[in-house]
Structures are given as C-alpha cells and as structure tokens.
Design a protein around this motif. Structure first.
Motif, PDB file in Angstrom:
ATOM      1  N   HIS A  82     109.223  19.983  56.041  1.00 36.64           N
ATOM      2  CA  HIS A  82     109.702  21.341  56.281  1.00 36.64           C
ATOM      3  C   HIS A  82     109.722  21.661  57.770  1.00 36.64           C
ATOM      4  CE1 HIS A  82     105.336  21.933  56.255  1.00 36.64           C
ATOM      5  NE2 HIS A  82     105.563  22.975  57.027  1.00 36.64           N
ATOM      6  N   GLN A  83     109.046  20.848  58.570  1.00 35.45           N
ATOM      7  CA  GLN A  83     109.078  21.038  60.022  1.00 35.45           C
ATOM      8  C   GLN A  83     110.483  20.780  60.581  1.00 35.45           C
ATOM      9  OE1 GLN A  83     106.593  21.979  62.082  1.00 35.45           O
ATOM     10  NE2 GLN A  83     104.901  21.977  60.623  1.00 35.45           N
ATOM     11  N   LEU A  84     111.264  19.978  59.867  1.00 30.43           N
ATOM     12  CA  LEU A  84     112.632  19.704  60.336  1.00 30.43           C
ATOM     13  C   LEU A  84     113.502  20.960  60.311  1.00 30.43           C
ATOM     14  CD1 LEU A  84     113.235  16.280  58.560  1.00 30.43           C
ATOM     15  CD2 LEU A  84     112.664  16.680  60.956  1.00 30.43           C
ATOM     16  N   LEU A  85     113.122  21.929  59.503  1.00 31.27           N
ATOM     17  CA  LEU A  85     113.869  23.185  59.471  1.00 31.27           C
ATOM     18  C   LEU A  85     113.644  24.012  60.735  1.00 31.27           C
ATOM     19  CD1 LEU A  85     113.193  24.186  55.758  1.00 31.27           C
ATOM     20  CD2 LEU A  85     115.225  23.082  56.701  1.00 31.27           C
ATOM     21  N   ARG A  86     112.679  23.639  61.559  1.00 30.97           N
ATOM     22  CA  ARG A  86     112.395  24.356  62.799  1.00 30.97           C
ATOM     23  C   ARG A  86     113.148  23.788  63.998  1.00 30.97           C
ATOM     24  NH1 ARG A  86     105.931  25.456  62.985  1.00 30.97           N
ATOM     25  NH2 ARG A  86     105.769  26.687  61.080  1.00 30.97           N
ATOM     26  N   ILE A  87     113.988  22.828  63.800  1.00 29.52           N
ATOM     27  CA  ILE A  87     114.730  22.219  64.915  1.00 29.52           C
ATOM     28  C   ILE A  87     115.589  23.241  65.662  1.00 29.52           C
ATOM     29  CG2 ILE A  87     116.545  20.536  65.467  1.00 29.52           C
ATOM     30  CD1 ILE A  87     115.165  18.618  63.601  1.00 29.52           C
ATOM     31  N   PRO A  88     116.210  24.239  65.006  1.00 29.48           N
ATOM     32  CA  PRO A  88     116.926  25.255  65.792  1.00 29.48           C
ATOM     33  C   PRO A  88     116.018  25.996  66.787  1.00 29.48           C
ATOM     34  CG  PRO A  88     117.616  25.373  63.518  1.00 29.48           C
ATOM     35  CD  PRO A  88     116.490  24.396  63.576  1.00 29.48           C
ATOM     36  N   TYR A  89     114.742  26.237  66.436  1.00 26.27           N
ATOM     37  CA  TYR A  89     113.813  26.846  67.394  1.00 26.27           C
ATOM     38  C   TYR A  89     113.605  25.936  68.592  1.00 26.27           C
ATOM     39  CZ  TYR A  89     112.496  30.154  63.728  1.00 26.27           C
ATOM     40  OH  TYR A  89     112.511  31.117  62.762  1.00 26.27           O
ATOM     41  N   LEU A  90     113.570  24.630  68.351  1.00 22.56           N
ATOM     42  CA  LEU A  90     113.411  23.659  69.433  1.00 22.56           C
ATOM     43  C   LEU A  90     114.581  23.736  70.405  1.00 22.56           C
ATOM     44  CD1 LEU A  90     111.705  21.086  70.379  1.00 22.56           C
ATOM     45  CD2 LEU A  90     113.476  19.781  69.202  1.00 22.56           C
ATOM     46  N   MET A  91     115.781  23.779  69.872  1.00 26.62           N
ATOM     47  CA  MET A  91     116.968  23.844  70.733  1.00 26.62           C
ATOM     48  C   MET A  91     117.036  25.171  71.490  1.00 26.62           C
ATOM     49  SD  MET A  91     118.414  21.111  70.714  1.00 26.62           S
ATOM     50  CE  MET A  91     117.999  19.624  69.913  1.00 26.62           C
ATOM     51  N   GLN A  92     116.688  26.248  70.801  1.00 30.43           N
ATOM     52  CA  GLN A  92     116.708  27.562  71.436  1.00 30.43           C
ATOM     53  C   GLN A  92     115.665  27.629  72.560  1.00 30.43           C
ATOM     54  OE1 GLN A  92     115.731  30.694  68.742  1.00 30.43           O
ATOM     55  NE2 GLN A  92     116.205  32.331  70.201  1.00 30.43           N
ATOM     56  N   HIS A  93     114.477  27.115  72.317  1.00 30.50           N
ATOM     57  CA  HIS A  93     113.425  27.129  73.331  1.00 30.50           C
ATOM     58  C   HIS A  93     113.786  26.213  74.497  1.00 30.50           C
ATOM     59  CE1 HIS A  93     109.429  28.295  74.553  1.00 30.50           C
ATOM     60  NE2 HIS A  93     109.072  27.027  74.735  1.00 30.50           N
ATOM     61  N   PHE A  94     114.435  25.097  74.210  1.00 25.36           N
ATOM     62  CA  PHE A  94     114.886  24.208  75.283  1.00 25.36           C
ATOM     63  C   PHE A  94     115.927  24.916  76.147  1.00 25.36           C
ATOM     64  CE2 PHE A  94     118.048  20.945  76.660  1.00 25.36           C
ATOM     65  CZ  PHE A  94     117.282  20.377  77.656  1.00 25.36           C
TER      66      PHE A  94
END
Length: 129
Positions: free
Chosen positions: A21-33
């Motif tokens: 379910h951590q893979l669903l947080r990838i948009p947060y990763l891109m946004q934070h980057f």
C-alpha cells in the motif's frame, strides 16, 4: 470473470497485509520532489532520495510532509512472525547393557513339545552338539 475476481482479491490482500500500500504514496513522493526542486533547482532525484531515505531522520519544517513519503515508516503491524525459544538440551546416553545370549539346541534331552510328524512346524536352529 474468475481471473478478474482473483486479481481483485490478490490486490486487496497485498494492499491490506503487506507494505504494497506504500506504492499508493508515490504521487506524494513526486509532489515533494517538485517542492524541493523548486527550492533548489540543482537538486536531482538521487540527492532527494539520499536526503529522505539514506541519511538519518532530521526534524525540519517539512517533517510532516516527509513522513507521508512511501516506505518512510512501517504502517503494517500485522506481520506473521514466529518466535522460537530454544533451551539447551542435554542428552545422556547410557552405556549399552550386555544381555547374555542363551541358545537352546534341540536334542534328545531338550526335545520340543510338538510332534515331529506335524506338517506346520516352527523353524529350528541348526545346532550340532
């Protein structure tokens, strides 16, 4: 239809009981980057990963956003682990006990009780005295 049902059930299991379910947080990763990239245009993705994953955790002003990144912390506590406690085992082997061997030969003095003319007779040892 069975295949779709299998995919849905497998997906639900993986999202609920593993860290997938951590893979669903990838948009947060891109946004934070993108936010870090806007603050520092020279930052590349590998530097971003080093800051947030490979270095010790530092509490900064964007710490709450850092905690929303994928695989930053463990949310799934339903791990199936088995803890075995081994206690030392002492094995004692006793010396073998010698059992005296006694052989009985059938001769005239120690004649068996069955008749010699019966068809069904037990096997006899071949002893000559």
């Amino acid at each position: 239809m069975k295949r779709l049902t299998g995919i849905i059930l497998l997906s639900m299991h993986l999202l609920a009981f593993t860290e997938c379910h951590q893979l669903l947080r990838i948009p947060y990763l891109m946004q934070h980057f993108q936010q870090h990239r806007a603050a520092d245009p020279n930052m590349n993705f590998s530097t971003f990963i080093q800051i947030h994953y490979l270095r010790p955790i530092v509490v900064t002003d964007d710490f709450k956003q850092d905690q929303q990144l994928p695989f930053r912390n463990v949310d799934c506590h339903m791990l199936s682990t088995t803890v075995c406690i081994y206690e030392p085992v002492t094995v004692e082997i006793d010396a073998p006990v010698e059992i005296p061997s006694v052989f009985f030969c059938y001769n005239e003095t120690n004649k068996p009780q069955f008749s010699s003319f019966d068809i069904f007779q037990p096997p006899r040892p071949a002893c000559v005295i």
